[in-house]
Scaffold this active site. Sequence first.
Site: not given
Ligand code: NAP
Ligand code: 3JN
Length: 341
Positions: A129, A242
């Site tokens: 992000c 952010h």
């Molecule tokens: P979150 O609110 O903690 O949600 C995590 C999600 O992943 C929930 O739906 C969870 O399902 C699911 N999950 C966890 N373990 C799993 C598995 N083994 N199989 C299938 N689903 C699973 O986290 P979030 O903020 O949405 O972020 C999720 C991910 O998106 C992060 O880890 C990161 O990789 C990515 N992300 C990227 C950005 C970016 O900068 N582009 C920003 C934020 C996040 P349950 O409800 O079943 O636990």
């Molecule tokens: O912390 C933030 O503001 C963005 C977080 C992103 C994030 C959180 C957990 C795992 C990432 C990411 O998108 O880089 C990951 C990950 O996939 O490594």
Amino acid sequence: MKDYRVAIVGATGMVGHEFIKVLEQRRFPMASISLLASDRSAGKKLRVNHQEIEVKETDPESFLEVDIALFSAGSETSRYFSPIAAQSGTVVIDNSSAFRMDASVPLIVPEVNAEDIQQHRGIIANPNCSTIQMVVALNPLHKVNPIKRIIVATYQAVSGTGIAAVEELRTQAKQVLDGQPTTAHVYPHQIAFNLLPEIDVFLDNNYTKEEWKMVEETRKIMHANEIAISATCVRVPIFVGHSEAIHVDFSRPISPEEARRILTQAPGVKIVDDPGISLYPQPWPAAGSDEVFVGRIRQDASLPNGLAMWVVADNLRKGAALNAVQIAEEMIRRDWVRQGG
Ligand code: NAP
Ligand code: 3JN
């Protein structure tokens, strides 16, 4: 108009909820939607376009009848399931860091490098992000006047960490205001009324992984390995949005007026910049918006070719779900997605 069979992996999470909102708001052409998560959430119901849809546990069969899979369930889940999905002909757009620096995986911000999508082999990565909002603001300037160096400090909302962190800030803020002691579960210290210069793990070079993601991802997206970049990423007690203080050293002098003129025309950018009436981007009003807001554009007084600016965006929308959906829309526009619905 074709319709596509879509899946969201991580549908119950912070980004997953935003995916549903963005797909609905943009009337994404969906023949069907599969909501996938872990076994913990299997059986839960979520509403999509006024319909109740049951969440299913993700398994290798989940992708057999899916054209586009939007992944937001962490890098481990992406690493395991993305290749399986891609193998069955599904286009994967992955929000995690699992494949971002893989040379065979395009890392895309549509306003900057949409043409790179064409090199995909089934998986396309969505950047971090903090990287996304910075490159949307800087690439239009770089094209006119090549950037030599970027110094950035981020102010990142807790929603970037996920649902548990949002709950932790809410609970701790109430505890502090009630004069109660706080306990930290998600972060190493209290986040309410505090700042933590630690996002993701520390690396051997004493930067954090989040800081290093900004360095490497920016260079890959902008095709500019020569740019020197240094980042400090800070978690702040904000729910959504952010913010970034960015100092840029260009090849030649550039005035704030010229930068404003270029950025006014730039896709995805909105200038909010009138210091005389205290007008500048802020995370609270940016939450829920699609644009990258840019303000406080001024000469960097410490450099002959320098500019300073303040850049704000909704980290769950342009920083995650929206950017991924825009990638899918770009592919549909160019007829690059199989459609089996
Ligand atoms: P979150 O609110 O903690 O949600 C995590 C999600 O992943 C929930 O739906 C969870 O399902 C699911 N999950 C966890 N373990 C799993 C598995 N083994 N199989 C299938 N689903 C699973 O986290 P979030 O903020 O949405 O972020 C999720 C991910 O998106 C992060 O880890 C990161 O990789 C990515 N992300 C990227 C950005 C970016 O900068 N582009 C920003 C934020 C996040 P349950 O409800 O079943 O636990
Ligand atoms: O912390 C933030 O503001 C963005 C977080 C992103 C994030 C959180 C957990 C795992 C990432 C990411 O998108 O880089 C990951 C990950 O996939 O490594």
